[in-house]
Design a protein around this motif. Structure first.
Motif, PDB file in Angstrom:
ATOM      1  N   MET A 174       0.845  -1.190   0.000  1.00  0.00           N
ATOM      2  CA  MET A 174       0.000   0.000   0.000  1.00  0.00           C
ATOM      3  C   MET A 174       0.885   1.247   0.000  1.00  0.00           C
ATOM      4  N   THR A 175       0.515   2.235  -0.853  1.00  0.00           N
ATOM      5  CA  THR A 175       1.279   3.476  -0.907  1.00  0.00           C
ATOM      6  C   THR A 175       1.098   4.254   0.386  1.00  0.00           C
ATOM      7  N   PRO A 176       2.190   4.701   1.013  1.00  0.00           N
ATOM      8  CA  PRO A 176       2.045   5.462   2.254  1.00  0.00           C
ATOM      9  C   PRO A 176       1.374   6.801   1.978  1.00  0.00           C
ATOM     10  N   PRO A 177       0.686   7.364   2.967  1.00  0.00           N
ATOM     11  CA  PRO A 177       0.060   8.673   2.752  1.00  0.00           C
ATOM     12  C   PRO A 177       1.100   9.757   2.534  1.00  0.00           C
ATOM     13  N   PHE A 178       0.739  10.736   1.726  1.00  0.00           N
ATOM     14  CA  PHE A 178       1.590  11.900   1.459  1.00  0.00           C
ATOM     15  C   PHE A 178       2.952  11.494   0.897  1.00  0.00           C
ATOM     16  N   PRO A 179       2.991  10.698  -0.173  1.00  0.00           N
ATOM     17  CA  PRO A 179       4.275  10.220  -0.702  1.00  0.00           C
ATOM     18  C   PRO A 179       5.169  11.328  -1.233  1.00  0.00           C
ATOM     19  N   ASP A 180       4.584  12.513  -1.551  1.00  0.00           N
ATOM     20  CA  ASP A 180       5.393  13.608  -2.089  1.00  0.00           C
ATOM     21  C   ASP A 180       6.004  14.481  -1.007  1.00  0.00           C
ATOM     22  N   GLN A 181       5.769  14.133   0.258  1.00  0.00           N
ATOM     23  CA  GLN A 181       6.312  14.925   1.361  1.00  0.00           C
ATOM     24  C   GLN A 181       7.588  14.297   1.903  1.00  0.00           C
ATOM     25  N   PRO A 182       8.497  15.110   2.435  1.00  0.00           N
ATOM     26  CA  PRO A 182       9.703  14.556   3.076  1.00  0.00           C
ATOM     27  C   PRO A 182       9.305  13.641   4.237  1.00  0.00           C
ATOM     28  N   PRO A 183      10.125  12.648   4.535  1.00  0.00           N
ATOM     29  CA  PRO A 183       9.769  11.693   5.600  1.00  0.00           C
ATOM     30  C   PRO A 183       9.406  12.346   6.922  1.00  0.00           C
ATOM     31  N   ALA A 184      10.135  13.378   7.335  1.00  0.00           N
ATOM     32  CA  ALA A 184       9.851  14.016   8.620  1.00  0.00           C
ATOM     33  C   ALA A 184       8.476  14.683   8.609  1.00  0.00           C
ATOM     34  N   VAL A 185       8.143  15.331   7.499  1.00  0.00           N
ATOM     35  CA  VAL A 185       6.822  15.961   7.384  1.00  0.00           C
ATOM     36  C   VAL A 185       5.737  14.897   7.321  1.00  0.00           C
ATOM     37  N   ARG A 186       5.989  13.855   6.561  1.00  0.00           N
ATOM     38  CA  ARG A 186       5.009  12.772   6.448  1.00  0.00           C
ATOM     39  C   ARG A 186       4.687  12.172   7.813  1.00  0.00           C
ATOM     40  N   GLU A 187       5.693  11.991   8.637  1.00  0.00           N
ATOM     41  CA  GLU A 187       5.488  11.439   9.975  1.00  0.00           C
ATOM     42  C   GLU A 187       4.598  12.356  10.811  1.00  0.00           C
ATOM     43  N   LYS A 188       4.825  13.659  10.706  1.00  0.00           N
ATOM     44  CA  LYS A 188       4.016  14.605  11.467  1.00  0.00           C
ATOM     45  C   LYS A 188       2.575  14.637  10.966  1.00  0.00           C
ATOM     46  N   LEU A 189       2.382  14.554   9.668  1.00  0.00           N
ATOM     47  CA  LEU A 189       1.029  14.569   9.121  1.00  0.00           C
ATOM     48  C   LEU A 189       0.260  13.311   9.516  1.00  0.00           C
ATOM     49  N   VAL A 190       0.938  12.187   9.556  1.00  0.00           N
ATOM     50  CA  VAL A 190       0.298  10.948  10.005  1.00  0.00           C
ATOM     51  C   VAL A 190      -0.097  11.076  11.475  1.00  0.00           C
ATOM     52  N   ALA A 191       0.771  11.681  12.286  1.00  0.00           N
ATOM     53  CA  ALA A 191       0.458  11.892  13.699  1.00  0.00           C
ATOM     54  C   ALA A 191      -0.728  12.841  13.855  1.00  0.00           C
ATOM     55  N   PHE A 192      -0.777  13.872  13.028  1.00  0.00           N
ATOM     56  CA  PHE A 192      -1.915  14.801  13.060  1.00  0.00           C
ATOM     57  C   PHE A 192      -3.214  14.068  12.753  1.00  0.00           C
ATOM     58  N   ALA A 193      -3.219  13.266  11.693  1.00  0.00           N
ATOM     59  CA  ALA A 193      -4.437  12.552  11.308  1.00  0.00           C
ATOM     60  C   ALA A 193      -4.899  11.607  12.407  1.00  0.00           C
ATOM     61  N   ALA A 194      -3.958  10.933  13.055  1.00  0.00           N
ATOM     62  CA  ALA A 194      -4.315  10.010  14.143  1.00  0.00           C
ATOM     63  C   ALA A 194      -4.920  10.778  15.311  1.00  0.00           C
ATOM     64  N   LEU A 195      -4.342  11.935  15.638  1.00  0.00           N
ATOM     65  CA  LEU A 195      -4.866  12.744  16.739  1.00  0.00           C
ATOM     66  C   LEU A 195      -6.267  13.254  16.420  1.00  0.00           C
ATOM     67  N   LEU A 196      -6.465  13.714  15.194  1.00  0.00           N
ATOM     68  CA  LEU A 196      -7.783  14.214  14.818  1.00  0.00           C
ATOM     69  C   LEU A 196      -8.838  13.119  14.942  1.00  0.00           C
ATOM     70  N   ARG A 197      -8.510  11.922  14.511  1.00  0.00           N
ATOM     71  CA  ARG A 197      -9.483  10.829  14.613  1.00  0.00           C
ATOM     72  C   ARG A 197      -9.854  10.553  16.078  1.00  0.00           C
ATOM     73  N   ARG A 198      -8.893  10.652  16.959  1.00  0.00           N
ATOM     74  CA  ARG A 198      -9.192  10.426  18.380  1.00  0.00           C
ATOM     75  C   ARG A 198     -10.084  11.538  18.928  1.00  0.00           C
ATOM     76  N   TRP A 199      -9.749  12.767  18.632  1.00  0.00           N
ATOM     77  CA  TRP A 199     -10.530  13.899  19.144  1.00  0.00           C
ATOM     78  C   TRP A 199     -11.918  13.954  18.514  1.00  0.00           C
ATOM     79  N   ASN A 200     -12.053  13.463  17.302  1.00  0.00           N
ATOM     80  CA  ASN A 200     -13.334  13.579  16.597  1.00  0.00           C
ATOM     81  C   ASN A 200     -14.439  12.797  17.293  1.00  0.00           C
ATOM     82  N   ALA A 201     -14.067  11.835  18.128  1.00  0.00           N
ATOM     83  CA  ALA A 201     -15.073  11.101  18.888  1.00  0.00           C
ATOM     84  C   ALA A 201     -15.710  11.978  19.963  1.00  0.00           C
TER      85      ALA A 201
END
Length: 206
Positions: free
Chosen positions: A1-28
């Motif tokens: 599976m293609t990782p999310p945000f493949p056009d972003q640098p690895p460090a940025v991609r890691e932060k964006l993945v962390a953001f998405a995970a946090l948003l999903r938790r708070w959205n409850a």
């Protein structure tokens, strides 16, 4: 599976993945995005905002985001670019989320929990907004937030052309319409040389 945000640098991609995970938790607990959007959060919301990154002026030192909500687009841009950002969000619960997301992702962000009519951060060279209000109203809010020579970047939908026409009655501007890569109906408006049309006729009479 293609990782999310493949056009972003690895460090940025890691932060964006962390953001998405946090948003999903708070959205409850608070309504940051529609529950139906959670399965497509990365594409529908985050990738949509990332389209603005190459449109930022190369010499921009900061940006101000109006009605930040869940962080779109201001927090995403701060994460992706490292630019300091001022996020204006009147909802106290959403403002709390923005602070926590900025801390989690290491973004340089100031959150103003105020109404747009009342917020007066230092003028910024870039003012952004996404799906917030009709263009004429956006420009009224953006005018005192924008530094001289600055630009506005607004993520809009299919009514962008009609909004430009309506706003022309009160505003002069140079407008560039850029088709969205993430939505068939989406448009990015890049606006510069913004001034009120009434300024041509001199000061208003009371």
């Amino acid at each position: 599976m293609t990782p999310p945000f493949p056009d972003q640098p690895p460090a940025v991609r890691e932060k964006l993945v962390a953001f998405a995970a946090l948003l999903r938790r708070w959205n409850a607990r608070i309504n940051l995005v529609s529950p139906a959007d959670l399965p497509v959060l990365e594409q529908r919301h985050v990738a949509d905002c990332l389209q603005l990154v190459p449109l930022l002026p190369p010499d921009a030192a900061t940006l101000t985001d109006m009605g930040s909500g869940a962080g779109f687009p201001g927090l995403i841009l701060a994460i992706a670019t490292g630019l300091p950002a001022t996020l204006i969000e009147s909802d106290q619960r959403k403002a709390s989320f923005l602070r926590e997301a900025a801390r989690t992702c290491g973004a340089s962000v100031s959150v103003l929990p105020q109404r747009l009519e009342e917020a007066r951060p230092p003028p910024a060279p870039v003012v952004t907004a996404r799906a917030l209000a009709p263009l004429g109203r956006l420009l009224g809010w953006a005018e005192p937030l924008l530094a001289p020579g600055g630009i506005c970047l607004f993520l809009k939908g299919r009514q962008a052309g009609d909004e430009l026409t309506a706003a022309a009655a009160e505003w002069h501007m140079a407008a560039t319409r850029i088709p969205s890569r993430t939505s068939a109906d989406g448009v990015i408006l890049r606006l510069s040389d913004i001034r009120r049309a009434t300024s041509d006729a001199g000061p208003r009479r009371s």
